[in-house]
Design a protein around this motif. Structure first.
Motif, PDB file in Angstrom:
ATOM      1  N   SER A   1      33.226  48.244  32.418  1.00 15.22           N
ATOM      2  CA  SER A   1      32.911  47.221  31.437  1.00 15.22           C
ATOM      3  C   SER A   1      31.438  47.288  31.096  1.00 15.22           C
ATOM      4  CB  SER A   1      33.107  45.835  32.044  1.00 15.22           C
ATOM      5  OG  SER A   1      34.367  45.679  32.611  1.00 15.22           O
TER       6      SER A   1
ATOM      7  N   CYS B   1      35.567  46.937  27.082  1.00 17.04           N
ATOM      8  CA  CYS B   1      36.169  45.886  27.903  1.00 17.04           C
ATOM      9  C   CYS B   1      35.053  45.112  28.610  1.00 17.04           C
ATOM     10  CB  CYS B   1      37.092  46.588  28.906  1.00 17.04           C
ATOM     11  SG  CYS B   1      37.807  45.577  30.199  1.00 17.04           S
TER      12      CYS B   1
ATOM     13  N   ASP C   1      34.080  39.035  40.134  1.00 18.68           N
ATOM     14  CA  ASP C   1      35.088  39.737  39.342  1.00 18.68           C
ATOM     15  C   ASP C   1      36.412  39.573  40.101  1.00 18.68           C
ATOM     16  OD1 ASP C   1      36.612  41.901  38.103  1.00 18.68           O
ATOM     17  OD2 ASP C   1      34.738  42.721  37.381  1.00 18.68           O
TER      18      ASP C   1
ATOM     19  N   ASP D   1      32.996  42.897  43.409  1.00 20.80           N
ATOM     20  CA  ASP D   1      32.051  43.498  42.473  1.00 20.80           C
ATOM     21  C   ASP D   1      31.044  42.398  42.162  1.00 20.80           C
ATOM     22  OD1 ASP D   1      33.399  45.829  42.179  1.00 20.80           O
ATOM     23  OD2 ASP D   1      34.317  45.347  40.253  1.00 20.80           O
TER      24      ASP D   1
ATOM     25  N   ARG E   1      46.080  52.094  30.621  1.00 20.51           N
ATOM     26  CA  ARG E   1      45.894  52.818  31.888  1.00 20.51           C
ATOM     27  C   ARG E   1      46.730  52.209  32.996  1.00 20.51           C
ATOM     28  NH1 ARG E   1      42.750  50.523  35.777  1.00 20.51           N
ATOM     29  NH2 ARG E   1      41.036  49.116  35.295  1.00 20.51           N
TER      30      ARG E   1
HETATM   31  C1  DNO Z   1      39.682  45.585  38.719  1.00 20.07           C
HETATM   32  C2  DNO Z   1      39.406  45.602  37.284  1.00 20.07           C
HETATM   33  C3  DNO Z   1      38.325  44.626  36.902  1.00 20.07           C
HETATM   34  C4  DNO Z   1      37.909  44.872  35.471  1.00 20.07           C
HETATM   35  C5  DNO Z   1      36.892  43.914  34.952  1.00 20.07           C
HETATM   36  C6  DNO Z   1      36.749  44.088  33.469  1.00 20.07           C
HETATM   37  O1  DNO Z   1      40.158  46.511  39.244  1.00 20.07           O
HETATM   38  O2  DNO Z   1      40.534  45.406  36.534  1.00 20.07           O
HETATM   39  O3  DNO Z   1      37.246  44.805  37.743  1.00 20.07           O
HETATM   40  O4  DNO Z   1      37.363  46.144  35.361  1.00 20.07           O
HETATM   41  O5  DNO Z   1      37.207  42.636  35.253  1.00 20.07           O
HETATM   42  O6  DNO Z   1      35.565  43.509  33.063  1.00 20.07           O
END
Ligand code: DNO
Length: 343
Positions: free
Chosen positions: A65, A102, A110, A150, A306
């Motif tokens: 992202s 994204c 996250d 994250d 994906r």
């Molecule tokens: C986890 C991902 C998320 C995603 C973010 C997008 O595996 O789906 O970390 O990359 O939330 O901003």
């Protein structure tokens, strides 16, 4: 649909040469991971990422992202500079030919899980989330930690940032998201970029922090409030689907024409606000993957998709959720469904 795969760059144990051997694999979803949230992504660095991918016969088709600085989510006055930087990053990405971006708007954390290696009956393991465990954690003891986070900021700032969110309600967070979109979407339009907000994972408030990209109503509100095709959604089946109250097919219908990217994965509901990630198959998880892909096709979605997280199988070790083998199985499963739908 353009089958794609997430790749964490040159340090990723999963190599582009191997990804390329998955049938019908075309796109790579990646990012520049060492640029702190809020800073401008340099054009040359984007080009070097892009070239390292095209050298292996694949195409950088999505950035996942460009992180949003916490000051933007908090609505602080300092957000203006970070918004300007975001716009510049979009211009640089567009110049490099990247047109799908994204991002998410989750405060502080996250995706969140309580176990990164929860054993499944078949002997493999996967990520799981149990609300009871999250509830037992004291969010302000300064030692807040869960596996696999994250963090978009320095961990030593965790306590003060959690304090700052105490005065931010869900409505306020939504307002801050709209404020951000009203400013960046005109640039995305000029640059022909599709921004695709990722749903919150899991789609409910955690540790008293507000979350807003959680359900059909809120997604509709976000898409309508800034009514531009550049303001779109990453439809993530696993994130939205971990709440059984979310009707995924209805959400796809509601976001028709505005879904710019798809994360396809399955989860098994294991209790109230608890789930474990499963293989992509409809026989293992609780989500109707075949119906989801049919519905995406029906609403005209033809963009990047994906396989999302995979289990760890065949003794593979690596980044939780992001090994090679089970994601490759997932891609193949999804491709089989897509081929059948298109006949
Ligand atoms: C986890 C991902 C998320 C995603 C973010 C997008 O595996 O789906 O970390 O990359 O939330 O901003």
């Amino acid at each position: 649909m353009e089958m794609s795969f997430r790749w964490y760059g040159l340090d990723d144990k999963v190599k582009l040469d191997h990804i390329r051997q998955i049938p019908q694999m075309k796109g790579i979803v990646s990012a520049i991971y060492d640029i702190p949230a809020g800073e401008v992504w340099d054009y040359e660095r984007i080009m070097s990422l892009k070239n390292s991918i095209s050298d292996h016969g694949l195409r950088l088709n999505v950035i996942e992202s460009v992180p949003v600085h916490e000051d933007i989510k908090l609505g602080r006055t300092t957000r203006e500079q970070y918004i300007e930087n975001y716009k510049q990053t979009l211009r640089n990405l567009s110049k490099a030919g990247v047109k799908t971006v994204c991002y998410n708007f989750m405060p502080v954390f996250d995706w969140t899980r309580t176990n990164l290696q929860d054993q499944l009956p078949d002997g493999s393991n996967s990520l799981s989330y149990h609300e009871q465990e999250v509830k037992q954690i004291d969010r302000l003891d300064g030692k807040l930690t869960l596996p696999g986070w994250d963090l978009s900021f320095q961990t030593d700032k965790l306590k003060s940032i959690m304090e700052a969110y105490k005065s931010v309600s869900e409505d306020q967070l939504m307002e801050n998201l709209i404020y951000f979109l009203e400013r960046v979407i005109p640039v995305a339009e000029e640059e022909d970029i599709k921004l695709a907000i990722h749903p919150d994972d899991p789609p409910w408030n955690i540790f008293g922090l507000p979350r807003v990209v959680t359900c059909k109503e809120n997604i509709e509100y976000i898409l309508q409030k800034v009514d531009s095709s550049s303001n779109g959604l990453t439809f993530c089946s696993g994130s939205l689907g971990s709440n059984p109250e979310n009707d995924l097919l209805e959400i796809i219908e509601a976001a028709k024409g505005r879904i710019h990217f798809v994360h396809a994965r399955n989860v098994k509901w294991t209790g109230d606000r608890s789930f474990q990630e499963s293989s992509h198959s409809i026989h293992d998880g609780s989500l109707p993957m075949v119906a989801i892909l049919n519905k995406l096709h029906e609403v005209g979605f033809d963009g990047p998709i994906r396989p999302d997280h995979g289990r760890m199988i065949w003794d593979e070790e690596g980044r939780p959720g992001y090994g090679l083998y089970d994601r490759a199985l997932g891609a193949t499963y999804l491709n089989g469904i897509i081929d059948t739908i298109k006949q």
